[in-house]
Design a protein around this motif. Structure first.
Motif, PDB file in Angstrom:
ATOM      1  N   GLU A   1       0.806  -1.163  -0.048  1.00 56.90           N
ATOM      2  CA  GLU A   1       0.091  -0.017   0.031  1.00 56.90           C
ATOM      3  C   GLU A   1       0.858   1.124   0.072  1.00 56.90           C
ATOM      4  O   GLU A   1       0.101   2.361   0.101  1.00 56.90           O
ATOM      5  CB  GLU A   1      -0.879  -0.066   1.217  1.00 56.90           C
ATOM      6  N   LYS A   2       2.239   0.926  -0.095  1.00 50.48           N
ATOM      7  CA  LYS A   2       3.052   2.149  -0.115  1.00 50.48           C
ATOM      8  C   LYS A   2       3.100   3.007   1.150  1.00 50.48           C
ATOM      9  O   LYS A   2       3.381   4.107   1.322  1.00 50.48           O
ATOM     10  CB  LYS A   2       2.887   3.306  -1.186  1.00 50.48           C
ATOM     11  N   ASN A   3       2.916   2.351   2.576  1.00 52.45           N
ATOM     12  CA  ASN A   3       2.704   3.019   3.612  1.00 52.45           C
ATOM     13  C   ASN A   3       4.061   2.220   4.594  1.00 52.45           C
ATOM     14  O   ASN A   3       3.629   1.377   5.552  1.00 52.45           O
ATOM     15  CB  ASN A   3       1.580   2.843   4.173  1.00 52.45           C
ATOM     16  N   ASN A   4       5.173   2.609   4.358  1.00 47.71           N
ATOM     17  CA  ASN A   4       6.391   1.908   4.898  1.00 47.71           C
ATOM     18  C   ASN A   4       6.420   2.324   6.369  1.00 47.71           C
ATOM     19  O   ASN A   4       6.867   1.852   7.167  1.00 47.71           O
ATOM     20  CB  ASN A   4       7.645   2.447   4.084  1.00 47.71           C
ATOM     21  N   ASP A   5       5.852   3.629   6.644  1.00 48.19           N
ATOM     22  CA  ASP A   5       5.755   4.363   7.904  1.00 48.19           C
ATOM     23  C   ASP A   5       5.187   3.193   9.142  1.00 48.19           C
ATOM     24  O   ASP A   5       5.669   2.989   9.991  1.00 48.19           O
ATOM     25  CB  ASP A   5       5.379   5.755   8.163  1.00 48.19           C
TER      26      ASP A   5
ATOM     27  N   MET B   1       6.519  -3.677  12.540  1.00 46.14           N
ATOM     28  CA  MET B   1       7.725  -4.255  12.539  1.00 46.14           C
ATOM     29  C   MET B   1       8.447  -4.013  13.983  1.00 46.14           C
ATOM     30  O   MET B   1       9.052  -5.002  14.892  1.00 46.14           O
ATOM     31  CB  MET B   1       8.993  -4.323  11.666  1.00 46.14           C
ATOM     32  N   SER B   2       8.490  -3.022  14.428  1.00 50.73           N
ATOM     33  CA  SER B   2       8.977  -2.628  15.721  1.00 50.73           C
ATOM     34  C   SER B   2       8.312  -3.050  16.772  1.00 50.73           C
ATOM     35  O   SER B   2       8.811  -3.326  17.860  1.00 50.73           O
ATOM     36  CB  SER B   2       9.271  -0.969  15.853  1.00 50.73           C
ATOM     37  N   ASN B   3       6.992  -2.832  16.881  1.00 52.16           N
ATOM     38  CA  ASN B   3       6.212  -3.548  17.743  1.00 52.16           C
ATOM     39  C   ASN B   3       6.543  -4.883  17.870  1.00 52.16           C
ATOM     40  O   ASN B   3       6.490  -5.550  19.011  1.00 52.16           O
ATOM     41  CB  ASN B   3       4.538  -3.305  17.575  1.00 52.16           C
TER      42      ASN B   3
ATOM     43  N   PHE C   1      10.811 -10.772   8.854  1.00 54.72           N
ATOM     44  CA  PHE C   1      10.565  -9.593   8.201  1.00 54.72           C
ATOM     45  C   PHE C   1      11.902  -8.944   7.530  1.00 54.72           C
ATOM     46  O   PHE C   1      11.664  -7.942   6.692  1.00 54.72           O
ATOM     47  CB  PHE C   1      10.662  -8.475   9.594  1.00 54.72           C
ATOM     48  N   ILE C   2      12.743  -9.748   7.429  1.00 50.79           N
ATOM     49  CA  ILE C   2      14.047  -9.718   6.443  1.00 50.79           C
ATOM     50  C   ILE C   2      13.460 -10.120   5.202  1.00 50.79           C
ATOM     51  O   ILE C   2      13.300  -9.526   4.147  1.00 50.79           O
ATOM     52  CB  ILE C   2      15.159 -10.306   6.746  1.00 50.79           C
TER      53      ILE C   2
ATOM     54  N   ILE D   1      15.002  -1.938   3.905  1.00 48.82           N
ATOM     55  CA  ILE D   1      14.059  -0.733   3.602  1.00 48.82           C
ATOM     56  C   ILE D   1      13.477  -0.392   4.743  1.00 48.82           C
ATOM     57  O   ILE D   1      13.322   0.847   4.709  1.00 48.82           O
ATOM     58  CB  ILE D   1      13.266  -1.553   2.783  1.00 48.82           C
ATOM     59  N   LEU D   2      12.917  -1.464   5.587  1.00 57.98           N
ATOM     60  CA  LEU D   2      12.293  -1.038   6.859  1.00 57.98           C
ATOM     61  C   LEU D   2      13.254  -1.282   8.035  1.00 57.98           C
ATOM     62  O   LEU D   2      14.094  -2.130   8.030  1.00 57.98           O
ATOM     63  CB  LEU D   2      11.166  -1.937   6.941  1.00 57.98           C
TER      64      LEU D   2
END
Length: 466
Positions: free
Chosen positions: A86-90, A96-98, A158-159, A222-223
């Motif tokens: 969805e192009k929402n990398n934020d 991922m951090s959670n 996640f990788i 990327i993330l």
């Protein structure tokens, strides 16, 4: 090796699946070596058959530890890929951090619980006077590395989901090489026995976890894991748990199955039968790990294109996944039936243990030929964010069918051990047929209604964050 990701939304689906699945399969097979190599060396100790049974008693706890890493990794990674599509990398970085924070909390909690209650749990899981010390020696050290296991297994998806399949493979490969190198040294040279096998495993997992974190905190990903997103968000946590509960149950109930089997096998066949089951569990992992690698390769493609609303690529990927998984599972079971002695000899060459294991294989694996179809359908539901149907299918085979049959069938067979082993193929065939029929019935409807089904966990999650 270049740290290069692939474009999940363009190009040939077949080539893309190969690019992602081959490294994932290699990573899964290499990851398998963590436990398999231990068992190969342990089986060749002076009291190898008893030590093998002791490890078999401890194995359900090890499976539970792994299950929690799948809960977070398999729950968070598809959501992350969907947000990338969805192009929402934020938002993807927030998920991922959670997930990383959750793995830290779970790792510390499990370490405390199992260190405090390991012995009564092992007795409940089928330990005997001859196997309890081996089980305790192995488990005490292994549990100390629980946090490493959580991070290594839980963050690697996640990788892969970013398209960095080779880096994901390398994360596992590094640990496996360390494991293979240290096992004979600690087990035999330093005469540590099962303690050496456990210590080797957690050292290897520790190195793998550090490698994964170095990449996800670094510039080439990327993330990235962001400090500002480490604080848990209730909506994100709920979404991860809801989607990850199916793979968690698949792994956790494998522990329940093994406990049930160990108790019944001890009743009808003694420690030797438990040793045989330990070998067959290892063979089962050999069979299923490539299938898991295939589905891991397909998951980012399906999830990303679902997020990008490109349904044609979703359908193409699933069809290719189904054909490949089914062909593989059929071939490997044929080989297993033709050459059971070869597979058993990898782990042990004691005549009595080889005889009972070879006989058991022909019964236990009789229904595995269609397992490829089940895992392809079930994992596609998961990649699409279909938490409810994935959960149902995860529960069906093991909890609804297999565990009860383990206790029921011996009452209807002259040989109680035969009845225990027969439960596996009966459950496999019924569960596989149900899964395939369910997917066939709902396939078109699922894809056409993905955007509007508010019961779907991904739709609900997206709705809550708009």
């Amino acid at each position: 090796m270049k740290n290069k990701n692939v474009n999940l939304g363009e190009g040939s689906v077949g080539k893309l699946l190969i690019n992602l699945a081959v490294p994932a399969i290699i990573a899964q097979m290499v990851n398998l070596l963590y436990n398999i190599v231990d068992r190969i060396f342990i089986g060749r100790m002076a009291n190898g058959e008893i030590a093998m049974a002791g490890i078999g008693v401890a194995m359900p706890i090890i499976m539970i530890i792994s299950a929690f890493s799948y809960l977070i990794g398999s729950g968070g990674a598809p959501l992350t890929a969907i947000k990338m599509g969805e192009k929402n990398n934020d938002e993807a970085e927030k998920i991922m951090s959670n997930s990383f924070s959750m793995l830290l909390i779970i790792g510390v909690s499990l370490t405390i619980v199992f260190l405090l209650f390991k012995e009564p749990i092992l007795w409940a899981f089928g330990a005997s006077e001859t196997t309890i010390n081996y089980a305790l020696d192995y488990l005490t050290i292994y549990v100390m590395g629980t946090l490493f296991v959580q991070i290594a297994l839980g963050m690697n998806p996640f990788i892969n989901t970013q398209g960095f399949a080779k880096i994901g493979m390398l994360t596992v490969l590094i640990g496996a090489v360390i494991n293979i190198a240290l096992d004979p040294i600690l087990i035999f040279t330093f005469d540590m026995g099962v303690k050496g096998a456990a210590l080797t495993s957690i050292i290897a997992q520790g190195v793998s976890s550090l490698f994964a974190l170095n990449f996800l905190f670094g510039k080439k990903s990327i993330l990235k894991i962001r400090k500002k997103y480490l604080k848990l968000d209730k909506k994100i946590v709920g979404s991860i748990l809801a989607l990850g509960i199916a793979p968690f149950i698949m792994q956790a109930t494998e522990s329940l199955v093994l406990v049930s089997l160990n108790n019944q096998l001890s009743r009808f066949g003694g420690d030797l039968a438990i040793g045989a089951m330990t070998i067959m569990s290892s063979i089962m992992q050999i069979i299923t790990m490539p299938l898991m690698g295939l589905t891991q390769g397909a998951q980012p493609i399906i999830s990303y294109n679902y997020g990008a609303k490109n349904l044609d690529r979703v359908k193409k990927t699933f069809k290719l996944l189904l054909l490949t998984c089914l062909s593989y599972s059929t071939l490997i079971v044929v080989l297993l039936m033709l050459f059971p002695d070869f597979f058993v000899s990898i782990f042990n060459n004691k005549p009595e243990l080889m005889e009972i294991t070879t006989w058991s294989i022909e019964i236990y694996f009789a229904g595995m030929f269609i397992f490829g179809a089940q895992i392809a359908c079930q994992q596609t539901f998961l990649a699409l964010g279909r938490a409810k149907i994935s959960l149902f299918l995860a529960l069906l085979r093991k909890v609804v069918l297999l565990v009860p049959l383990i206790f029921i069938l011996p009452n209807f067979t002259e040989n109680g051990l035969f009845g225990v082993l027969l439960a596996e193929p009966v459950a496999d065939i019924i569960a596989c047929a149900t899964t395939v029929i369910s997917f066939a019935v709902f396939y078109k409807n699922t894809l056409s209604n993905m955007k509007t089904d508010e019961s779907d966990i991904v739709s609900a999650y997206s709705h809550n964050n708009n």
